[in-house]
Design a protein around this motif. Structure first.
Motif, mmCIF file in Angstrom:
data_model
loop_
_atom_site.group_PDB
_atom_site.id
_atom_site.type_symbol
_atom_site.label_atom_id
_atom_site.label_comp_id
_atom_site.label_asym_id
_atom_site.label_seq_id
_atom_site.Cartn_x
_atom_site.Cartn_y
_atom_site.Cartn_z
ATOM 1 N N GLY A 84 1.384 -2.891 9.756
ATOM 2 C CA GLY A 84 0.889 -3.927 8.846
ATOM 3 C C GLY A 84 0.897 -3.523 7.383
ATOM 4 N N GLY A 86 3.572 -2.917 5.328
ATOM 5 C CA GLY A 86 4.552 -3.710 4.562
ATOM 6 C C GLY A 86 4.013 -5.103 4.254
ATOM 7 N N LYS A 87 3.408 -5.691 5.251
ATOM 8 C CA LYS A 87 2.851 -7.033 5.082
ATOM 9 C C LYS A 87 1.753 -7.033 4.009
#
Ligand SMILES: CC(C)(COP(=O)(O)OP(=O)(O)OC[C@H]1O[C@@H](n2cnc3c(N)ncnc32)[C@H](O)[C@@H]1OP(=O)(O)O)[C@@H](O)C(=O)NCCC(=O)NCCS
Length: 137
Positions: A84, A86-87
């Motif tokens: 998570g 990168g998000k």
């Protein structure tokens, strides 16, 4: 634990090892150049592993501050992918750019699904690459 910072203050080049290589860059910028490009970007978000003090992910944006912005670089180091990070980097960057009309980036077709989760849409684009300048030297 991963913390997110939006400044390069106090960041040293040694904390930036390992980027660009897994991503397939043949002549990647060394950590010193990486630090320079982070400092010269209009916006940056870094993911820091508190335990090692290493940066494990980063995103940059350049912008005219009026209408348009471009996100040239996003990377999460391979051992940290799928968690998570990168998000969260994209989410935080879009928050910084939210007042602007244009928020653009280029990506491989395989990443269209990743970016579409933020409401981004596919367009065609044209780019020029001076590969002999890839390392920033
Ligand atoms: C693309 C990248 C930044 C994603 O970072 P990440 O931390 O692994 O991604 P996350 O863990 O935040 O994934 C978030 C979501 O996107 C999806 N996703 C991640 N990478 C994806 C990919 N390559 N293609 C499609 N979906 C992807 C995940 O499945 C996850 O979905 P979910 O929320 O439904 O579970 C990372 O794979 C990377 O650094 N790749 C190499 C560099 C690169 O390609 N950069 C982009 C340049 S345009």
């Amino acid at each position: 634990m991963i913390t997110y910072i939006d400044s390069t203050e106090g960041i040293r080049a040694e904390q930036l090892r390992g980027f660009f290589v897994d991503w397939g860059w043949k002549d990647p910028p060394p950590p010193e150049k990486h630090l320079e490009l982070l400092k010269r970007s209009d916006h940056v978000v870094l993911a820091i592993d508190e335990e090692s003090s290493r940066a494990v992910g980063f995103i940059t944006a350049i912008s005219d501050g009026v209408l348009s912005s471009y996100i040239p670089l996003l990377e999460v180091l391979r051992p940290y992918q799928g968690r998570g990070i990168g998000k969260e980097l994209v989410r935080r960057m879009l928050e910084k750019l939210q007042g602007l009309y244009m928020i653009d980036l280029c990506c491989d077709p395989g990443l269209e699904r990743f970016y579409s989760q933020f409401g981004m849409m596919r367009v065609s684009g044209m780019v020029l690459r001076n590969y002999e300048r890839q390392s920033g030297a």
